[in-house]
Design an enzyme around this catalytic site. Structure first.
Site, PDB file in Angstrom:
ATOM      1  N   MET A   1      -4.129  60.701 -15.919  1.00 50.53           N
ATOM      2  CA  MET A   1      -3.261  60.048 -14.930  1.00 50.53           C
ATOM      3  C   MET A   1      -3.380  58.528 -15.057  1.00 50.53           C
ATOM      4  SD  MET A   1      -3.107  62.504 -11.656  1.00 50.53           S
ATOM      5  CE  MET A   1      -4.660  62.048 -10.921  1.00 50.53           C
TER       6      MET A   1
ATOM      7  N   ALA B   1      -5.078  54.625 -15.639  1.00 49.68           N
ATOM      8  CA  ALA B   1      -6.224  53.841 -15.170  1.00 49.68           C
ATOM      9  C   ALA B   1      -7.454  54.268 -15.985  1.00 49.68           C
ATOM     10  CB  ALA B   1      -6.447  54.010 -13.670  1.00 49.68           C
TER      11      ALA B   1
ATOM     12  N   HIS C   1     -10.589  54.878 -18.536  1.00 43.90           N
ATOM     13  CA  HIS C   1     -11.966  54.372 -18.631  1.00 43.90           C
ATOM     14  C   HIS C   1     -12.678  55.162 -19.725  1.00 43.90           C
ATOM     15  CE1 HIS C   1     -12.927  58.038 -16.492  1.00 43.90           C
ATOM     16  NE2 HIS C   1     -12.111  57.688 -15.508  1.00 43.90           N
TER      17      HIS C   1
ATOM     18  N   HIS D   1     -12.146  58.944 -20.153  1.00 44.11           N
ATOM     19  CA  HIS D   1     -10.919  59.340 -20.857  1.00 44.11           C
ATOM     20  C   HIS D   1     -11.061  59.109 -22.363  1.00 44.11           C
ATOM     21  CE1 HIS D   1      -9.232  58.126 -16.779  1.00 44.11           C
ATOM     22  NE2 HIS D   1      -8.810  59.369 -16.886  1.00 44.11           N
TER      23      HIS D   1
ATOM     24  N   GLN E   1       0.188  67.284  -7.529  1.00 42.12           N
ATOM     25  CA  GLN E   1      -1.221  67.637  -7.296  1.00 42.12           C
ATOM     26  C   GLN E   1      -1.875  66.778  -6.224  1.00 42.12           C
ATOM     27  OE1 GLN E   1      -2.352  66.582 -11.459  1.00 42.12           O
ATOM     28  NE2 GLN E   1      -4.230  65.831 -10.525  1.00 42.12           N
TER      29      GLN E   1
ATOM     30  N   VAL F   1     -19.009  61.310 -18.564  1.00 43.11           N
ATOM     31  CA  VAL F   1     -19.424  59.970 -18.973  1.00 43.11           C
ATOM     32  C   VAL F   1     -19.771  59.189 -17.704  1.00 43.11           C
ATOM     33  CG1 VAL F   1     -18.690  57.826 -20.088  1.00 43.11           C
ATOM     34  CG2 VAL F   1     -18.018  60.034 -21.053  1.00 43.11           C
TER      35      VAL F   1
ATOM     36  N   SER G   1     -14.796  57.004 -13.009  1.00 46.56           N
ATOM     37  CA  SER G   1     -13.620  57.561 -12.350  1.00 46.56           C
ATOM     38  C   SER G   1     -12.601  56.451 -12.148  1.00 46.56           C
ATOM     39  CB  SER G   1     -14.020  58.137 -10.983  1.00 46.56           C
ATOM     40  OG  SER G   1     -12.868  58.308 -10.179  1.00 46.56           O
ATOM     41  N   SER G   2     -11.336  56.810 -12.247  1.00 38.45           N
ATOM     42  CA  SER G   2     -10.285  55.811 -12.020  1.00 38.45           C
ATOM     43  C   SER G   2     -10.393  55.245 -10.607  1.00 38.45           C
ATOM     44  CB  SER G   2      -8.909  56.450 -12.202  1.00 38.45           C
ATOM     45  OG  SER G   2      -8.817  57.022 -13.479  1.00 38.45           O
TER      46      SER G   2
HETATM   47  P1  AMP Z   1      -7.651  62.010 -14.665  1.00 36.71           P
HETATM   48  O1  AMP Z   1      -6.951  60.846 -15.285  1.00 36.71           O
HETATM   49  O2  AMP Z   1      -8.592  61.646 -13.578  1.00 36.71           O
HETATM   50  O3  AMP Z   1      -6.709  63.129 -14.314  1.00 36.71           O
HETATM   51  O4  AMP Z   1      -8.602  62.604 -15.802  1.00 36.71           O
HETATM   52  C1  AMP Z   1      -8.089  62.987 -17.056  1.00 36.71           C
HETATM   53  C2  AMP Z   1      -9.151  63.727 -17.801  1.00 36.71           C
HETATM   54  O5  AMP Z   1     -10.278  62.880 -17.987  1.00 36.71           O
HETATM   55  C3  AMP Z   1      -9.662  64.971 -17.039  1.00 36.71           C
HETATM   56  O6  AMP Z   1      -9.833  66.031 -17.953  1.00 36.71           O
HETATM   57  C4  AMP Z   1     -10.973  64.495 -16.478  1.00 36.71           C
HETATM   58  O7  AMP Z   1     -11.903  65.528 -16.270  1.00 36.71           O
HETATM   59  C5  AMP Z   1     -11.441  63.562 -17.570  1.00 36.71           C
HETATM   60  N1  AMP Z   1     -12.436  62.626 -17.042  1.00 36.71           N
HETATM   61  C6  AMP Z   1     -12.305  61.844 -15.956  1.00 36.71           C
HETATM   62  N2  AMP Z   1     -13.448  61.170 -15.727  1.00 36.71           N
HETATM   63  C7  AMP Z   1     -14.321  61.546 -16.680  1.00 36.71           C
HETATM   64  C8  AMP Z   1     -15.679  61.223 -16.977  1.00 36.71           C
HETATM   65  N3  AMP Z   1     -16.376  60.358 -16.240  1.00 36.71           N
HETATM   66  N4  AMP Z   1     -16.259  61.817 -18.031  1.00 36.71           N
HETATM   67  C9  AMP Z   1     -15.566  62.710 -18.796  1.00 36.71           C
HETATM   68  N5  AMP Z   1     -14.290  63.048 -18.576  1.00 36.71           N
HETATM   69  C10 AMP Z   1     -13.668  62.491 -17.535  1.00 36.71           C
END
Ligand code: AMP
Length: 265
Positions: free
Chosen positions: A11, A13, A15, A18, A42, A159, A168-169
């Site tokens: 989604m 942002a 880091h 990702h 969602q 991570v 986290s974003s």
């Molecule tokens: P999101 O952009 O939050 O929907 O996350 C996209 C993908 O990145 C999802 O599969 C998350 O589980 C993964 N993700 C987010 N944060 C982390 C992290 N700290 N370590 C590993 N994977 C992550």
């Protein structure tokens, strides 16, 4: 050419969490497609959707540097064409009834819907997701089973910042002081794991961890110790082969989640 496609849904942002998924796909020599799509279906909370950080310019630059082959930035209409038949309601056999599913009604239907749709659009054979969203992986695996999509799930480890805070974003919405405080989540999970392995009761450990967060002035939603396969509350001592502690707490007005595998033998 002739490479299989590895798909990393995000989604934005972005880091290091990702990027670790992008790297894993590239290391496996998969033609790597990364999507950036803030999926409205969602979000059970309109304010959360509105406040979700958006940094597309920086994300794109970083993905080029990381070596992603394709960055897919679909519009809402592309993902959900107005004339498309309505998405099915998935039967997750209880996987969506606890933790995130319980606290965020409809969230996992939205997650399954968007991942299914993005897999259709990207025709990927490999899907890269993070253990950070432990329950999400279980839900998406179930969706893949239900739809019969021909895709292999790769789960990448969490991570963390050096402090232990899971990347986290949403972390950018924390103040510097809150970012420091928020390391308590990881510290608590580490202690919980040690005590669990010594044989302390999961129920007592869950309420101890909730207490730690409450004392910090936070509003914890849950600390659940679950069977990693069916996500049901884990009640016995040392018998199940896969046990995970999952936590969600508000730190100020930011909601954070984290988890730790306690045992996987
Ligand atoms: P999101 O952009 O939050 O929907 O996350 C996209 C993908 O990145 C999802 O599969 C998350 O589980 C993964 N993700 C987010 N944060 C982390 C992290 N700290 N370590 C590993 N994977 C992550």
């Amino acid at each position: 050419m002739g490479h299989e496609i590895g798909f990393v849904p995000t989604m934005g942002a972005l880091h290091d969490g990702h990027y670790s998924l992008v790297r894993a796909s590239l290391e496996n020599k998969h033609y790597t497609v990364v999507s950036i799509f803030v999926n409205p279906t969602q979000f059970n909370n309109a304010d959360d959707l509105k406040k979700y950080p958006r940094t597309e310019g920086d994300d794109l630059e970083a993905l080029i540097t990381a070596g992603a082959d394709v960055v897919f930035l679909p519009s809402v209409e592309e993902v959900y064409p107005p004339d498309a038949p309505p998405s099915p309601t998935y039967q997750f056999e209880g996987l969506d009834e606890t933790m995130e599913g319980k606290m965020r009604p409809g969230h996992f239907q939205g997650v399954a819907q968007v991942v299914n749709r993005l897999l259709e659009l990207t025709i990927a054979q490999h899907l890269y997701m993070g253990q950070k969203d432990f329950q999400q992986v279980a839900i998406v695996n179930k969706m893949i089973e239900i739809t019969g999509q021909n895709v292999k799930m790769h789960v990448c480890p969490i991570v963390r910042a050096e402090s232990g805070l899971a990347k986290s974003s949403r972390n950018v919405r924390l103040t510097a002081a809150q970012q420091k405080e928020a390391t308590l989540i990881f510290k608590t999970l580490k202690v919980l794991k040690k005590r669990f392995l010594k044989g302390e009761s999961p129920a007592a450990l869950s309420s101890w961890a909730m207490d730690q967060f409450t004392r910090e002035g936070w509003k914890p939603e849950y600390v659940s110790i679950v069977d990693g396969k069916n996500l049901k509350r884990y009640k016995n001592f040392g018998k199940a082969d896969f046990v995970v502690a999952c936590a969600a707490t508000w730190v100020g007005d930011v909601r954070l989640i984290d988890n730790m595998i306690l045992q996987n033998s």
